[in-house]
Design a protein around this motif. Structure first.
Motif, PDB file in Angstrom:
ATOM      1  N   SER A  36      -6.960  10.498  -2.308  1.00 48.91           N
ATOM      2  CA  SER A  36      -7.840   9.464  -2.841  1.00 48.91           C
ATOM      3  C   SER A  36      -7.471   9.054  -4.259  1.00 48.91           C
ATOM      4  CB  SER A  36      -9.287   9.968  -2.820  1.00 48.91           C
ATOM      5  OG  SER A  36      -9.426  11.098  -3.675  1.00 48.91           O
ATOM      6  N   TYR A  37      -6.927   9.985  -5.022  1.00 49.04           N
ATOM      7  CA  TYR A  37      -6.627   9.729  -6.435  1.00 49.04           C
ATOM      8  C   TYR A  37      -5.129   9.571  -6.706  1.00 49.04           C
ATOM      9  CZ  TYR A  37      -6.099  14.796  -5.910  1.00 49.04           C
ATOM     10  OH  TYR A  37      -5.752  16.037  -5.454  1.00 49.04           O
ATOM     11  N   CYS A  38      -4.339   9.408  -5.672  1.00 49.32           N
ATOM     12  CA  CYS A  38      -2.879   9.352  -5.845  1.00 49.32           C
ATOM     13  C   CYS A  38      -2.488   8.304  -6.875  1.00 49.32           C
ATOM     14  CB  CYS A  38      -2.212   9.023  -4.513  1.00 49.32           C
ATOM     15  SG  CYS A  38      -0.403   8.946  -4.622  1.00 49.32           S
ATOM     16  N   ASP A  39      -1.653   8.712  -7.840  1.00 48.12           N
ATOM     17  CA  ASP A  39      -1.211   7.774  -8.878  1.00 48.12           C
ATOM     18  C   ASP A  39       0.187   7.227  -8.618  1.00 48.12           C
ATOM     19  OD1 ASP A  39       0.160  10.099  -9.396  1.00 48.12           O
ATOM     20  OD2 ASP A  39      -0.661  10.406 -11.418  1.00 48.12           O
ATOM     21  N   THR A  40       0.736   7.543  -7.447  1.00 51.00           N
ATOM     22  CA  THR A  40       2.045   6.972  -7.080  1.00 51.00           C
ATOM     23  C   THR A  40       2.002   6.402  -5.666  1.00 51.00           C
ATOM     24  OG1 THR A  40       2.810   9.182  -6.386  1.00 51.00           O
ATOM     25  CG2 THR A  40       3.396   8.462  -8.617  1.00 51.00           C
ATOM     26  N   GLN A  41       0.872   5.800  -5.299  1.00 52.31           N
ATOM     27  CA  GLN A  41       0.751   5.227  -3.955  1.00 52.31           C
ATOM     28  C   GLN A  41       1.812   4.169  -3.676  1.00 52.31           C
ATOM     29  OE1 GLN A  41      -3.265   3.888  -3.348  1.00 52.31           O
ATOM     30  NE2 GLN A  41      -3.992   5.911  -2.727  1.00 52.31           N
ATOM     31  N   TRP A  42       2.233   3.494  -4.732  1.00 55.34           N
ATOM     32  CA  TRP A  42       3.264   2.468  -4.555  1.00 55.34           C
ATOM     33  C   TRP A  42       4.539   3.051  -3.951  1.00 55.34           C
ATOM     34  CZ3 TRP A  42       7.881   3.192  -7.044  1.00 55.34           C
ATOM     35  CH2 TRP A  42       7.892   4.134  -8.096  1.00 55.34           C
ATOM     36  N   ALA A  43       4.836   4.315  -4.259  1.00 53.45           N
ATOM     37  CA  ALA A  43       6.060   4.953  -3.758  1.00 53.45           C
ATOM     38  C   ALA A  43       5.947   5.344  -2.290  1.00 53.45           C
ATOM     39  CB  ALA A  43       6.383   6.188  -4.594  1.00 53.45           C
ATOM     40  N   ASN A  44       4.738   5.289  -1.744  1.00 55.24           N
ATOM     41  CA  ASN A  44       4.515   5.723  -0.370  1.00 55.24           C
ATOM     42  C   ASN A  44       4.428   4.566   0.621  1.00 55.24           C
ATOM     43  OD1 ASN A  44       4.271   8.229  -1.610  1.00 55.24           O
ATOM     44  ND2 ASN A  44       2.040   8.094  -1.734  1.00 55.24           N
ATOM     45  N   LYS A  45       4.460   3.344   0.110  1.00 54.79           N
ATOM     46  CA  LYS A  45       4.339   2.191   0.988  1.00 54.79           C
ATOM     47  C   LYS A  45       5.622   1.976   1.799  1.00 54.79           C
ATOM     48  CE  LYS A  45       0.989  -0.200  -1.958  1.00 54.79           C
ATOM     49  NZ  LYS A  45       0.707  -1.393  -2.795  1.00 54.79           N
ATOM     50  N   LYS A  46       5.448   1.498   3.013  1.00 54.96           N
ATOM     51  CA  LYS A  46       6.598   1.320   3.899  1.00 54.96           C
ATOM     52  C   LYS A  46       7.600   0.307   3.373  1.00 54.96           C
ATOM     53  CE  LYS A  46       4.284   2.713   8.173  1.00 54.96           C
ATOM     54  NZ  LYS A  46       3.894   2.320   9.553  1.00 54.96           N
ATOM     55  N   ASP A  47       7.112  -0.684   2.605  1.00 54.43           N
ATOM     56  CA  ASP A  47       8.013  -1.728   2.115  1.00 54.43           C
ATOM     57  C   ASP A  47       8.468  -1.490   0.678  1.00 54.43           C
ATOM     58  OD1 ASP A  47       5.591  -2.126   0.891  1.00 54.43           O
ATOM     59  OD2 ASP A  47       5.511  -4.289   1.226  1.00 54.43           O
ATOM     60  N   VAL A  48       8.287  -0.257   0.171  1.00 52.76           N
ATOM     61  CA  VAL A  48       8.708   0.023  -1.199  1.00 52.76           C
ATOM     62  C   VAL A  48      10.224  -0.132  -1.331  1.00 52.76           C
ATOM     63  CG1 VAL A  48       8.997   2.531  -0.813  1.00 52.76           C
ATOM     64  CG2 VAL A  48       8.497   1.659  -3.106  1.00 52.76           C
ATOM     65  N   LYS A  49      10.646  -0.671  -2.457  1.00 54.03           N
ATOM     66  CA  LYS A  49      12.076  -0.824  -2.704  1.00 54.03           C
ATOM     67  C   LYS A  49      12.654   0.505  -3.154  1.00 54.03           C
ATOM     68  CE  LYS A  49      11.869  -5.726  -3.920  1.00 54.03           C
ATOM     69  NZ  LYS A  49      12.140  -6.745  -4.959  1.00 54.03           N
ATOM     70  N   TYR A  50      13.814   0.851  -2.615  1.00 52.03           N
ATOM     71  CA  TYR A  50      14.452   2.115  -2.970  1.00 52.03           C
ATOM     72  C   TYR A  50      15.959   1.949  -3.018  1.00 52.03           C
ATOM     73  CZ  TYR A  50      14.904   2.267   2.150  1.00 52.03           C
ATOM     74  OH  TYR A  50      15.168   1.953   3.452  1.00 52.03           O
TER      75      TYR A  50
END
Length: 222
Positions: A36-50
């Motif tokens: 609920s409090y994750c501060d790196t949710q952006w890194a877990n998204k399927k469309d995240v750039k890597y």
């Protein structure tokens, strides 16, 4: 084998035994939990750039910084395909000190076979406010030692009470290093200190996330 790296940067360790020391951070894409409090949710998204990087490329980047502390984070590092290959490469360099930040839901016994220069684990135990406690593997406590950390991220007094119970039930303060960390903006640190005092929580360390104090809490790459 290539790894999905969403960030690589140098900074100071914001948490743990090496708090305030320089470290190289390798952040991987993807996580098997949704706190609920994750501060790196952006890194877990399927469309995240890597960036796709081999173990050799990651190692070469680390060495190019001349920094000895290495933090593998995410996301969840231990669910990355081929992570043992990367750990094997890094462990061969005795100048490096590798820390793995893991969320407590992945069996760490699978990584206990690295005998030479093994990585250190900073393992979370997710409490009720995370909505993920049901996924915690308490058997992991058997594979943590004095070089490792178990971290309880607390968002309220009920989390603190549960953390105290788990610490005592599994004798964690005598097995490993125990840290309590507040959910940023959800609980006052003075209230945590009072709880620790009232309950005589010896050998437990309250930590602050230095990177959220030095920089904007939402800033990446720090």
């Amino acid at each position: 084998m290539k790894y999905r790296v969403v960030e690589k940067f140098t900074s100071i360790n914001g948490e743990g035994k090496l708090s305030g020391q320089l470290s190289v951070f390798i952040r991987f894409a993807g996580c098997n939990l949704n706190c609920s409090y994750c501060d790196t949710q952006w890194a877990n998204k399927k469309d995240v750039k890597y960036e796709l990087m081999t173990a050799k490329e990651i190692y070469e980047y680390i060495k190019s910084t001349n920094i000895k502390n290495v933090t593998l984070t995410g996301g969840e590092p231990l669910i990355q395909d081929g992570i043992l290959e990367l750990l094997s490469v890094l462990s061969k360099d005795c100048e490096l000190s590798v820390e793995i930040e893991t969320n407590g839901s992945v069996d760490i016994s699978l990584f206990s076979g690295i005998k030479f220069n093994p990585p250190k684990f900073t393992m979370d135990y997710k409490l009720a406010s995370s909505n993920m406690e049901q996924y915690m593997l308490v058997n992991n406590f058997n594979f943590l030692g004095k070089k490792d950390i178990v971290k309880f991220v607390v968002g309220n007094i009920e989390d603190l009470k549960r953390a105290k119970y788990i610490i005592e039930e599994y004798d964690l303060a005598n097995k490993t290093n125990v840290y309590i960390s507040p959910v940023f903006g959800k609980i006052y640190m003075k209230d945590i200190v009072e709880f620790m005092k009232i309950n005589t929580m010896n050998d437990v360390t309250l930590q602050m996330q230095l990177h959220k104090i030095i920089w904007d809490p939402q800033k990446r790459g720090v």
